[in-house]
Write a protein that holds these residues in place. Structure first.
Motif, mmCIF file in Angstrom:
data_model
loop_
_atom_site.group_PDB
_atom_site.id
_atom_site.type_symbol
_atom_site.label_atom_id
_atom_site.label_comp_id
_atom_site.label_asym_id
_atom_site.label_seq_id
_atom_site.Cartn_x
_atom_site.Cartn_y
_atom_site.Cartn_z
ATOM 1 N N VAL A 114 0.841 -1.198 0.000
ATOM 2 C CA VAL A 114 0.000 0.000 0.000
ATOM 3 C C VAL A 114 0.877 1.248 0.000
ATOM 4 C CG1 VAL A 114 -1.772 1.268 1.265
ATOM 5 C CG2 VAL A 114 -1.815 -1.236 1.231
ATOM 6 N N GLY A 115 0.762 2.041 -1.040
ATOM 7 C CA GLY A 115 1.495 3.290 -1.132
ATOM 8 C C GLY A 115 0.844 4.403 -0.343
ATOM 9 N N SER A 116 1.491 5.551 -0.325
ATOM 10 C CA SER A 116 1.050 6.662 0.520
ATOM 11 C C SER A 116 -0.338 7.173 0.137
ATOM 12 C CB SER A 116 2.069 7.805 0.444
ATOM 13 O OG SER A 116 1.665 8.885 1.254
ATOM 14 N N GLY A 121 -6.453 7.215 1.572
ATOM 15 C CA GLY A 121 -7.841 6.838 1.339
ATOM 16 C C GLY A 121 -8.333 5.802 2.325
ATOM 17 N N MET A 122 -7.471 4.888 2.723
ATOM 18 C CA MET A 122 -7.850 3.875 3.710
ATOM 19 C C MET A 122 -8.154 4.514 5.060
ATOM 20 S SD MET A 122 -5.158 0.786 2.946
ATOM 21 C CE MET A 122 -5.413 -0.378 1.600
ATOM 22 N N ALA A 158 -5.325 15.233 2.010
ATOM 23 C CA ALA A 158 -5.800 14.076 2.765
ATOM 24 C C ALA A 158 -4.933 13.924 4.012
ATOM 25 C CB ALA A 158 -5.734 12.814 1.903
ATOM 26 N N TRP A 159 -5.124 12.840 4.765
ATOM 27 C CA TRP A 159 -4.334 12.631 5.971
ATOM 28 C C TRP A 159 -4.100 11.151 6.219
ATOM 29 C CZ3 TRP A 159 -6.570 9.714 9.852
ATOM 30 C CH2 TRP A 159 -7.982 9.577 9.808
ATOM 31 N N GLN A 160 -3.077 10.895 7.024
ATOM 32 C CA GLN A 160 -2.751 9.553 7.489
ATOM 33 C C GLN A 160 -2.491 9.621 8.985
ATOM 34 O OE1 GLN A 160 0.656 8.193 5.280
ATOM 35 N NE2 GLN A 160 -0.255 8.696 3.298
ATOM 36 N N TRP A 161 -2.300 8.466 9.585
ATOM 37 C CA TRP A 161 -1.943 8.426 10.997
ATOM 38 C C TRP A 161 -0.525 8.943 11.181
ATOM 39 C CZ3 TRP A 161 -6.139 8.031 13.546
ATOM 40 C CH2 TRP A 161 -7.161 7.182 13.135
ATOM 41 N N GLU A 162 -0.337 9.892 12.096
ATOM 42 C CA GLU A 162 0.992 10.420 12.407
ATOM 43 C C GLU A 162 1.825 9.332 13.077
ATOM 44 O OE1 GLU A 162 4.157 12.233 12.511
ATOM 45 O OE2 GLU A 162 2.548 13.625 11.924
ATOM 46 N N THR A 177 -6.453 -0.263 10.048
ATOM 47 C CA THR A 177 -6.909 0.547 8.917
ATOM 48 C C THR A 177 -6.704 -0.214 7.612
ATOM 49 O OG1 THR A 177 -6.424 2.621 10.060
ATOM 50 C CG2 THR A 177 -6.540 2.710 7.661
ATOM 51 N N GLY A 178 -5.512 -0.799 7.456
ATOM 52 C CA GLY A 178 -5.234 -1.552 6.235
ATOM 53 C C GLY A 178 -6.066 -2.809 6.111
#
Length: 199
Positions: A114-116, A121-122, A158-162, A177-178
């Motif tokens: 899974v890329g960035s 989106g996940m 967008a955002w991801q988990w820090e 999440t994944g």
């Protein structure tokens, strides 16, 4: 202590608590692997269907180090119906990617890096599912603790988990999440294949 109101939680804790379930995950499932930023532990999350066919996420394994992960996944590939295994394409887990792919290839199970952009989106997908009550979990304290301490890492719009500027490592959140996203995608693919087989 996470019952106390906190401002700025990425996912409102009351919404998260409302998704708690005592049900069990049923096969088929997806697995997602992540490694803590300091490599102190590794995490494998699982997602499968629960009550009313709603996806349920769980921390299947959280253990010190990384040397146990591939054997653990391989054993589950041998005895469970696994739709897919996934991991981030970069970050601490990257060192495990070749051996995880080999294990999946041997078991004829898809392996998904899974890329960035996809992971952003996940993250949004898990947020939406919690807010809509369309995901279940067991109330695992390790996961709730990670969620209470979680922050957003902004990636363009967008955002991801820090991963770095937090007190609690986000590996459990990354893993569930994944697993959740992979389960939704693979279930959709299976439904599409079944529909095509009708004709």
């Amino acid at each position: 202590w996470w019952d106390e109101p906190r401002a700025g939680n990425v996912i409102p804790i009351p919404r998260w608590v409302a998704c708690q379930s005592a049900g069990a995950v049923t096969e088929p499932v997806t697995l997602f692997v992540d490694v803590a930023i300091d490599r102190s532990q590794s995490v494998v999350a699982v997602c499968g269907a629960a009550d009313n066919d709603v996806p349920q996420i769980e921390l299947a394994a959280v253990q010190p180090g990384t040397d146990w992960v591939t054997d653990w996944v391989t054993e589950r590939l041998e005895r469970l119906q696994v739709l897919a295994v996934g991991a981030r394409s970069s970050g601490p887990v990257a060192s495990l990617l070749p051996e995880l792919r080999e294990a999946c290839d041997d078991a004829d199970v898809p392996f998904h890096k899974v890329g960035s952009g996809e992971f952003s989106g996940m993250c949004g997908g898990l947020y939406d599912a919690v807010m809509a009550g369309q995901v279940k979990h067991l109330g695992d304290e390790r996961l709730t603790k990670a969620l209470v301490g979680a922050r957003k890492h902004q990636v363009l719009d967008a955002w991801q988990w820090e991963r770095t500027r937090v007190d609690t490592d986000a590996a459990p959140l990354v893993a569930v999440t994944g697993a959740h996203a992979l389960f939704l995608q693979r279930r959709k693919d299976l439904a599409y294949d079944a529909l095509n087989n009708i004709w």
